[in-house]
Enzyme design. Structure first.
Site, PDB file in Angstrom:
ATOM      1  N   GLU A 317       0.821  -1.222   0.000  1.00  0.00           N
ATOM      2  CA  GLU A 317       0.000   0.000   0.000  1.00  0.00           C
ATOM      3  C   GLU A 317       0.854   1.271   0.000  1.00  0.00           C
ATOM      4  OE1 GLU A 317      -3.574  -1.922   2.738  1.00  0.00           O
ATOM      5  OE2 GLU A 317      -2.015  -0.737   3.703  1.00  0.00           O
ATOM      6  N   CYS A 413     -10.211  -0.362   8.044  1.00  0.00           N
ATOM      7  CA  CYS A 413      -9.883   1.024   8.378  1.00  0.00           C
ATOM      8  C   CYS A 413     -10.647   2.021   7.506  1.00  0.00           C
ATOM      9  CB  CYS A 413      -8.382   1.250   8.244  1.00  0.00           C
ATOM     10  SG  CYS A 413      -7.680   0.666   6.687  1.00  0.00           S
TER      11      CYS A 413
END
Length: 643
Positions: A317, A413
């Site tokens: 990421e 998240c």
């Protein structure tokens, strides 16, 4: 220049009337808060198990069981509480106050006597706490707890959650620092730094700012804490992908104040940069300001997608190298665009320059809205610019790309981060600056603002989908500073039909409103073809379509399959051909002529080049709305037709 007098405004004073954003803001309180509450209690059929609240029940010994989920699972409930708090500030979701108070009591019962609160270690063994700062996310979760506590205190005046947060914050301040009896480390995932500065601003307690400063100034210094922690680690890694650890991943390769390019995990990086900007603001620190400006330029000019998504790599990421912006396998985590908005707002406040809000707008109107479905019940974690559903296969390099939004994630998240951002949208629209109101986002709304000791009501109406026609009025004289967006083309201004000069300072149009009179602005916004810097290899000989802040895309449901076979002539202007009546905001559909590259589909895989161009009309919709109708292909950048 530093804009020290720029202040946040009370969410209670803002009403969002924009047809698009009022839908999403209302949906957070009416749909998302209840839905995510059910998710956190594992009561949504077909959704990935959360176990978040159950972990707290086990930690508080109310039930028995084992920890389940990610090591940072606690943060989901904290962000849910923060999102709820912003709803409460607006007088919404009031029925959830008793529920929130029960959750807060649960958190308090799980908190240890010294203030420690992290269910993973409470359940699995407190002897391991603070021993794996690289991976364990204790400080990351603490940061979200602090932010939720401040928001809930501001919304309700209740101090119980704030007390939980203060006890944990005080423990952190006592545990970390330069003294011999303190830990000389810092978190693997940043968040505590910006939260402590926010707590300092809320309480005026200096040790919170001092500890945030310690984390900033110790990170990446020699001897490197993470290198020694890894060498001394006892037991396995929590994350297998961290076994061969890259210090750039957590921005620990260099002191933050010396960093000049955005490196590593995109969300971690941007949270760090937010804290750096906050620290520069508080202390007037020139070195941190210079670092923040360089890091911003690194992202905005070399490592950001046209949709405001960042972090292109599906592995870890993260940011990669300059201009590495592939479309079909872009990661672009939704949280990263939220974090970009956070950083951009801070940079505008730090420098007094409106241009940072252009990028905040880019992320908000495109990737952040795309991250949540129109019904509020489904989410994107990853935000590519090109999707071929059949290629999004498990156990391949495309496995992270999803052609449809999900009910929830094992790493959840993003849904709660999007919720807290949209619930707090008013703070991105307005700020105050002494005797004026600052308008940062062109979103129809009104605000009650106190100038001197007198209240004034400002109305802002944005009357078309390109954010081109603006109307402002106020019940009393008022100076308004309105951001002039980058896509404005020769803006004009009139007061009750009489032409007025457009005066711009630092990217803001200076508008003196007079009581009872209406000011209109025309920004003369038109749909336009956009090209990437030629160093972006993925976009060579390709263009994207943008209208105002909205990036547009093609969907298979409007244009049939194999969207990559369509080519366009960028000298031909698209026109509004209709509206998305079935989706929020009644956003425009842009129509234009394209050509489909056709050749014989049967026969050998490779053959002599032979093809023809067949003209056809295509329909493009705002990227933020893709995936809300039928499953299918999606495409942002289109190939140019050769002469």
């Amino acid at each position: 220049m530093m804009q020290e007098s720029l202040c946040s405004v009370d969410l209670r004073s803002i009403e969002i009337t924009d047809p698009l954003f009022s839908h999403y803001v209302s949906m957070i309180s009416d749909v998302v808060i209840p839905y995510q509450w059910e998710i956190l209690n594992d009561r949504v059929e077909g959704a990935v198990r959360s176990h978040c609240l159950e972990n707290f029940r086990i930690a508080s010994k109310q039930t028995q069981g084992s920890f389940y989920g990610q090591v940072f699972q606690d943060s989901d409930v904290y962000k849910w509480l923060e999102a709820l708090s912003y709803c409460l500030l607006r007088g919404k979701a009031m029925s959830f106050i008793p529920i929130a108070d029960e959750v807060i009591a649960l958190l308090e019962s799980a908190q240890q006597s010294d203030g420690y609160l992290h269910t993973y270690h409470i359940i699995n063994g407190l002897d391991k706490r603070w021993t794996n700062l690289l991976e364990a996310h204790e400080l990351y979760c603490a940061g979200y707890l602090i932010e939720a506590a401040i928001a809930y205190h501001e919304a309700t005046g209740k101090e119980r959650l704030l007390g939980v947060a203060l006890r944990f914050a005080d423990l952190i301040c006592a545990t970390f620092g330069p003294a011999d009896n303190q830990i000389h480390g810092y978190p693997g995932h940043e968040e505590i730094e910006l939260a402590l500065i926010r707590l300092y601003r809320h309480t005026h307690t200096k040790r919170y700012l001092q500890t945030a400063q310690y984390f900033l100034e110790t990170r990446g210094s020699e001897p490197n804490y993470f290198v020694s922690e890894i060498a001394n680690r006892k037991g396995p890694c929590l994350f297998e992908e961290f076994r061969d650890y890259d210090l750039c991943y957590s921005q620990a390769h260099q002191r933050p104040v010396d960093q000049r390019s955005a490196e590593g995990h995109a969300v971690r990086a941007l949270y760090l940069y937010c804290a750096m900007a906050d620290f520069a603001q508080e202390k007037g620190d020139e070195a941190y300001r210079i670092a923040c400006e360089a890091l911003w330029e690194s992202i905005e000019q070399k490592r950001m997608y046209i949709t405001g998504s960042v972090g292109s790599s599906g592995l870890l990421e993260r940011f990669t190298t300059d201009y590495d912006l592939p479309n079909d396998r872009n990661y672009g985590e939704s949280c990263a665009s939220v974090a970009l908005m956070m950083f951009g707002r801070r940079m505008a406040k730090l420098t007094g320059m409106a241009r940072y809000h252009d990028t905040v707008e880019r992320a908000l109107f495109n990737t952040v809205l795309s991250g949540i479905s129109a019904d509020g019940l489904h989410y994107f974690y990853v935000n590519p610019l090109e999707v071929w559903p059949e290629a999004c296969m498990p156990f391949t390099s495309m496995a992270h790309v999803k052609p449809v939004r999900k009910k929830w994630f094992s790493v959840a998240c993003c849904p709660t981060n999007i919720a807290r951002t949209l619930a707090n949208l008013g703070s991105y629209i307005y700020e105050s600056n002494g005797n004026s109101v600052v308008v940062n986002q062109l979103i129809s709304s009104s605000i009650v603002i106190e100038i001197g000791k007198e209240k004034r009501i400002l109305h802002l109406d944005v009357s078309d989908s390109g954010r081109s026609h603006l109307t402002l009025s106020c019940d009393k004289d008022l100076l308004v500073q309105l951001r002039l967006p980058w896509y404005a083309n020769h803006p004009t201004c009139k007061e009750d039909g009489t032409k007025r000069e457009v005066i711009v300072a630092h990217g803001y149009v200076q508008i003196q409103l007079h009581a009872g009179k209406t000011v209109t602005m025309d920004l003369h916004v038109e749909p336009q073809w956009m090209a990437a810097n030629p160093q972006v290899r993925a976009d060579q000989h390709r263009v994207a379509l943008q209208y105002g802040p909205f990036v547009f895309c093609l969907e298979e449901t409007d244009n049939s399959a194999n969207l990559a076979s369509l080519v366009v002539d960028s000298t031909r202007k698209p026109t509004v051909s209709g509206f998305l009546e079935e989706l929020p905001g009644k956003l425009p559909i842009l129509g234009y002529e394209a050509w489909k590259v056709e050749s014989e589909e049967q026969g050998p895989l490779y053959r002599k080049a032979s093809y023809r161009l067949k003209p056809r009309q295509v329909r493009a919709i705002p990227y933020c709305m893709w995936g809300n109708r039928e499953k299918g292909e999606m495409l942002v950048f289109q190939y140019l037709k050769t002469v």
